[in-house]
Design a protein around this motif. Structure first.
Motif, PDB file in Angstrom:
ATOM      1  N   ALA A  46       0.815  -1.209   0.000  1.00  0.00           N
ATOM      2  CA  ALA A  46       0.000   0.000   0.000  1.00  0.00           C
ATOM      3  C   ALA A  46       0.851   1.263   0.000  1.00  0.00           C
ATOM      4  CB  ALA A  46      -0.918  -0.007   1.216  1.00  0.00           C
ATOM      5  N   ASN A  47       2.066   1.215   0.543  1.00  0.00           N
ATOM      6  CA  ASN A  47       2.879   2.422   0.693  1.00  0.00           C
ATOM      7  C   ASN A  47       4.084   2.438  -0.233  1.00  0.00           C
ATOM      8  OD1 ASN A  47       1.237   3.432   2.713  1.00  0.00           O
ATOM      9  ND2 ASN A  47       2.312   2.296   4.288  1.00  0.00           N
ATOM     10  N   ASP A  48       3.954   1.882  -1.426  1.00  0.00           N
ATOM     11  CA  ASP A  48       5.082   1.837  -2.346  1.00  0.00           C
ATOM     12  C   ASP A  48       5.475   3.217  -2.854  1.00  0.00           C
ATOM     13  OD1 ASP A  48       5.481  -0.831  -2.124  1.00  0.00           O
ATOM     14  OD2 ASP A  48       4.433  -1.357  -3.977  1.00  0.00           O
ATOM     15  N   ASP A  49       4.518   4.118  -3.034  1.00  0.00           N
ATOM     16  CA  ASP A  49       4.819   5.417  -3.606  1.00  0.00           C
ATOM     17  C   ASP A  49       5.143   6.481  -2.545  1.00  0.00           C
ATOM     18  OD1 ASP A  49       2.243   5.324  -2.657  1.00  0.00           O
ATOM     19  OD2 ASP A  49       1.439   6.693  -4.153  1.00  0.00           O
ATOM     20  N   VAL A  50       5.230   6.098  -1.281  1.00  0.00           N
ATOM     21  CA  VAL A  50       5.535   7.031  -0.197  1.00  0.00           C
ATOM     22  C   VAL A  50       7.042   7.286  -0.170  1.00  0.00           C
ATOM     23  CG1 VAL A  50       5.486   7.368   2.297  1.00  0.00           C
ATOM     24  CG2 VAL A  50       3.584   6.254   1.165  1.00  0.00           C
ATOM     25  N   LYS A  51       7.414   8.561   0.082  1.00  0.00           N
ATOM     26  CA  LYS A  51       8.828   8.905   0.164  1.00  0.00           C
ATOM     27  C   LYS A  51       9.468   8.228   1.383  1.00  0.00           C
ATOM     28  CE  LYS A  51       9.925  13.234  -0.447  1.00  0.00           C
ATOM     29  NZ  LYS A  51       9.930  14.686  -0.315  1.00  0.00           N
ATOM     30  N   GLU A  52      10.752   8.137   1.356  1.00  0.00           N
ATOM     31  CA  GLU A  52      11.491   7.543   2.464  1.00  0.00           C
ATOM     32  C   GLU A  52      11.216   8.341   3.730  1.00  0.00           C
ATOM     33  OE1 GLU A  52      13.681   4.900   4.431  1.00  0.00           O
ATOM     34  OE2 GLU A  52      13.312   4.760   2.285  1.00  0.00           O
ATOM     35  N   GLU A  53      10.880   7.670   4.814  1.00  0.00           N
ATOM     36  CA  GLU A  53      10.500   8.356   6.043  1.00  0.00           C
ATOM     37  C   GLU A  53      11.705   8.840   6.848  1.00  0.00           C
ATOM     38  OE1 GLU A  53       7.669   6.145   8.291  1.00  0.00           O
ATOM     39  OE2 GLU A  53       6.408   5.799   6.558  1.00  0.00           O
ATOM     40  N   LEU A  54      12.830   8.180   6.748  1.00  0.00           N
ATOM     41  CA  LEU A  54      14.017   8.599   7.480  1.00  0.00           C
ATOM     42  C   LEU A  54      14.695   9.744   6.740  1.00  0.00           C
ATOM     43  CD1 LEU A  54      15.505   5.140   8.440  1.00  0.00           C
ATOM     44  CD2 LEU A  54      14.164   6.671   9.862  1.00  0.00           C
ATOM     45  N   LYS A  55      15.012  10.825   7.486  1.00  0.00           N
ATOM     46  CA  LYS A  55      15.643  11.984   6.882  1.00  0.00           C
ATOM     47  C   LYS A  55      17.149  11.937   7.125  1.00  0.00           C
ATOM     48  CE  LYS A  55      11.626  14.882   7.522  1.00  0.00           C
ATOM     49  NZ  LYS A  55      11.082  16.096   8.114  1.00  0.00           N
ATOM     50  N   THR A  56      17.890  12.549   6.206  1.00  0.00           N
ATOM     51  CA  THR A  56      19.333  12.628   6.367  1.00  0.00           C
ATOM     52  C   THR A  56      19.664  13.735   7.370  1.00  0.00           C
ATOM     53  OG1 THR A  56      19.557  14.196   4.558  1.00  0.00           O
ATOM     54  CG2 THR A  56      19.684  11.850   3.987  1.00  0.00           C
ATOM     55  N   LYS A  57      20.920  13.748   7.803  1.00  0.00           N
ATOM     56  CA  LYS A  57      21.354  14.782   8.748  1.00  0.00           C
ATOM     57  C   LYS A  57      21.202  16.175   8.147  1.00  0.00           C
ATOM     58  CE  LYS A  57      24.682  12.005  11.283  1.00  0.00           C
ATOM     59  NZ  LYS A  57      26.097  11.852  11.669  1.00  0.00           N
ATOM     60  N   ALA A  58      21.492  16.294   6.865  1.00  0.00           N
ATOM     61  CA  ALA A  58      21.400  17.591   6.192  1.00  0.00           C
ATOM     62  C   ALA A  58      19.949  18.078   6.147  1.00  0.00           C
ATOM     63  CB  ALA A  58      21.955  17.489   4.782  1.00  0.00           C
ATOM     64  N   GLU A  59      19.017  17.174   5.899  1.00  0.00           N
ATOM     65  CA  GLU A  59      17.606  17.550   5.850  1.00  0.00           C
ATOM     66  C   GLU A  59      17.112  18.003   7.216  1.00  0.00           C
ATOM     67  OE1 GLU A  59      15.776  14.748   2.316  1.00  0.00           O
ATOM     68  OE2 GLU A  59      16.009  13.892   4.311  1.00  0.00           O
ATOM     69  N   ILE A  60      17.528  17.309   8.271  1.00  0.00           N
ATOM     70  CA  ILE A  60      17.131  17.677   9.635  1.00  0.00           C
ATOM     71  C   ILE A  60      17.701  19.046   9.995  1.00  0.00           C
ATOM     72  CG2 ILE A  60      17.367  17.074  12.070  1.00  0.00           C
ATOM     73  CD1 ILE A  60      17.399  14.125  11.139  1.00  0.00           C
ATOM     74  N   ARG A  61      18.971  19.282   9.680  1.00  0.00           N
ATOM     75  CA  ARG A  61      19.623  20.550   9.968  1.00  0.00           C
ATOM     76  C   ARG A  61      18.922  21.689   9.237  1.00  0.00           C
ATOM     77  NH1 ARG A  61      24.283  19.983   7.468  1.00  0.00           N
ATOM     78  NH2 ARG A  61      24.952  18.364   8.878  1.00  0.00           N
ATOM     79  N   LYS A  62      18.617  21.479   7.972  1.00  0.00           N
ATOM     80  CA  LYS A  62      17.952  22.501   7.170  1.00  0.00           C
ATOM     81  C   LYS A  62      16.573  22.823   7.726  1.00  0.00           C
ATOM     82  CE  LYS A  62      16.916  23.495   2.353  1.00  0.00           C
ATOM     83  NZ  LYS A  62      16.918  22.978   0.980  1.00  0.00           N
ATOM     84  N   GLN A  63      15.829  21.803   8.140  1.00  0.00           N
ATOM     85  CA  GLN A  63      14.501  21.994   8.707  1.00  0.00           C
ATOM     86  C   GLN A  63      14.578  22.776  10.012  1.00  0.00           C
ATOM     87  OE1 GLN A  63      12.502  18.338   9.638  1.00  0.00           O
ATOM     88  NE2 GLN A  63      10.481  19.255   9.493  1.00  0.00           N
ATOM     89  N   ARG A  64      15.559  22.476  10.857  1.00  0.00           N
ATOM     90  CA  ARG A  64      15.724  23.191  12.126  1.00  0.00           C
ATOM     91  C   ARG A  64      16.109  24.646  11.894  1.00  0.00           C
ATOM     92  NH1 ARG A  64      18.945  18.573  15.636  1.00  0.00           N
ATOM     93  NH2 ARG A  64      17.131  17.249  15.981  1.00  0.00           N
TER      94      ARG A  64
END
Length: 103
Positions: free
Chosen positions: A62-80
């Protein structure tokens, strides 16, 4: 829709002998089977190819088209950083409004 039973009744296309369609337009008896054949060709016979779904990566879950749920360190830093920047902007904006004579 059956008025007596007050529920939807499924009707086979073969059992319809002309008459009126959903919009109230009259349909000839010869045209009804052609409608079904055209629909069948458009929808590839109205069947779903399950072998193609199983061949997909992940087994057709059912969730084949869902993006990867785990974020990289760079993505977390950018979001913060975005969150902190927005927080400081809102804080500055609220300070600017305090001395403007608001009631």
């Amino acid at each position: 829709w059956d008025l007596k039973k007050k529920r939807y009744v499924q009707v086979q296309v073969d059992s319809i002998t002309g008459g009126v369609n959903e919009s109230g337009a009259r349909i000839s008896k010869k045209y009804v089977p052609q409608l079904y054949e055209k629909w069948k060709q458009r929808t590839h016979g109205g069947t779903i190819d399950t072998s193609a779904m199983k061949a997909k990566k992940g087994g057709g879950g059912a969730n084949d088209d869902v993006k990867e749920e785990l974020k990289t360190k760079a993505e977390i830093r950018k979001q913060r950083q975005k969150k902190e920047k927005r927080k400081s902007y809102l804080k500055m904006k609220s300070k600017a409004k305090k001395g403007k004579g608001r009631r």
